[in-house]
Design a protein around this motif. Structure first.
Motif, PDB file in Angstrom:
ATOM      1  N   ASP A  78     -38.194  72.477  78.906  1.00 25.49           N
ATOM      2  CA  ASP A  78     -37.970  73.789  78.306  1.00 25.49           C
ATOM      3  C   ASP A  78     -38.074  73.762  76.779  1.00 25.49           C
ATOM      4  O   ASP A  78     -38.374  74.790  76.164  1.00 25.49           O
ATOM      5  CB  ASP A  78     -36.651  74.409  78.760  1.00 25.49           C
ATOM      6  N   THR A 125     -36.738  67.701  76.882  1.00 24.99           N
ATOM      7  CA  THR A 125     -36.795  68.430  78.143  1.00 24.99           C
ATOM      8  C   THR A 125     -38.012  69.367  78.162  1.00 24.99           C
ATOM      9  O   THR A 125     -38.519  69.772  77.111  1.00 24.99           O
ATOM     10  CB  THR A 125     -35.511  69.243  78.379  1.00 24.99           C
ATOM     11  N   ASP A 143     -32.755  68.694  73.963  1.00 23.94           N
ATOM     12  CA  ASP A 143     -32.696  69.704  75.008  1.00 23.94           C
ATOM     13  C   ASP A 143     -32.321  71.038  74.374  1.00 23.94           C
ATOM     14  O   ASP A 143     -32.231  71.148  73.140  1.00 23.94           O
ATOM     15  CB  ASP A 143     -31.716  69.284  76.110  1.00 23.94           C
ATOM     16  N   GLN A 144     -32.097  72.054  75.202  1.00 17.30           N
ATOM     17  CA  GLN A 144     -31.756  73.375  74.672  1.00 17.30           C
ATOM     18  C   GLN A 144     -30.479  73.348  73.825  1.00 17.30           C
ATOM     19  O   GLN A 144     -30.394  74.034  72.805  1.00 17.30           O
ATOM     20  CB  GLN A 144     -31.604  74.390  75.806  1.00 17.30           C
ATOM     21  N   ARG A 173     -41.611  63.498  79.443  1.00 12.22           N
ATOM     22  CA  ARG A 173     -40.883  64.743  79.699  1.00 12.22           C
ATOM     23  C   ARG A 173     -39.587  64.476  80.454  1.00 12.22           C
ATOM     24  O   ARG A 173     -39.549  63.667  81.363  1.00 12.22           O
ATOM     25  CB  ARG A 173     -41.747  65.714  80.472  1.00 12.22           C
ATOM     26  N   ASN A 174     -38.558  65.189  80.027  1.00 19.07           N
ATOM     27  CA  ASN A 174     -37.214  65.096  80.593  1.00 19.07           C
ATOM     28  C   ASN A 174     -36.575  63.739  80.366  1.00 19.07           C
ATOM     29  O   ASN A 174     -35.592  63.399  81.014  1.00 19.07           O
ATOM     30  CB  ASN A 174     -37.200  65.519  82.061  1.00 19.07           C
ATOM     31  N   GLN A 227     -31.094  63.107  73.744  1.00 18.78           N
ATOM     32  CA  GLN A 227     -32.216  63.852  74.308  1.00 18.78           C
ATOM     33  C   GLN A 227     -32.299  65.210  73.605  1.00 18.78           C
ATOM     34  O   GLN A 227     -31.283  65.882  73.398  1.00 18.78           O
ATOM     35  CB  GLN A 227     -31.997  64.053  75.806  1.00 18.78           C
TER      36      GLN A 227
END
Length: 188
Positions: free
Chosen positions: A165, A163, A137-138, A158-159, A135
């Motif tokens: 963010d 993600t 992600d940050q 989304r997610n 995934q």
């Protein structure tokens, strides 16, 4: 599509097949052309499986001198006939496939796509399990670095593969990318 093109008396454009998505890659290249000082030697990292978008982007990267990295589970890497053809057509192609997220380091572009493409819904559960560690992600974007642009061909789950963010961050250029694709598709 190939059979149709063989017998057509007018040009036939591959807008999307299960194997390739060249119109998406064309729009994406234009977006990067607008954003980056040059495409040559940029590090383009695709996170996920070697789907039609990834194949077309790998070809586009080879044609423009970008280093293309596919990060994902080994069972979703490009097959040998594709990589052999890519190297034969573009001997200078820089293609790397890895399971390691550390390959995101120094990316100019981080790109992902849905984990289950149309027509592969029966594989959805298995793909979700296999691809979840990938995934975007940050944490993934921090590995890539603050210079990394985020791209997705949309629509996104989304997610799941990305993600909120990340897709809503200042580094995300997905809306610009979609707009450019619309205009390039019309021009094509």
């Amino acid at each position: 599509l190939l059979r149709f093109a063989e017998h057509a008396k007018c040009p036939v454009i591959n807008a999307l097949t299960n194997t390739y998505h060249p119109s998406q890659a064309l729009g994406d290249l234009f977006t990067l052309y607008e954003r980056l000082p040059t495409l040559q030697d940029q590090r383009f990292v695709f996170v996920g499986d070697a789907n039609n978008v990834a194949r077309s982007l790998a070809i586009a990267a080879a044609a423009t001198g970008m280093h293309f990295v596919l990060v994902g589970p080994r069972e979703y890497w490009f097959d040998d006939p594709f990589t052999d053809q890519l190297q034969a057509t573009y001997p200078q192609a820089q293609l790397q496939q890895t399971t390691e997220l550390d390959a995101l380091a120094g990316a100019s572009v981080v790109y992902t796509d849905v984990w289950t493409s149309m027509g592969f819904e029966s594989e959805s559960e298995q793909r979700s399990v296999s691809l979840h560690p990938y995934q975007v992600d940050q944490r993934a974007m921090q590995i890539a670095g603050e210079q990394a642009l985020f791209m997705h061909c949309l629509p996104a789950n989304r997610n799941q593969e990305v993600t909120d963010d990340v897709i809503d961050s200042p580094n995300s250029i997905v809306i610009e990318q979609a707009a450019n694709r619309l205009h390039l598709q019309k021009a094509l």
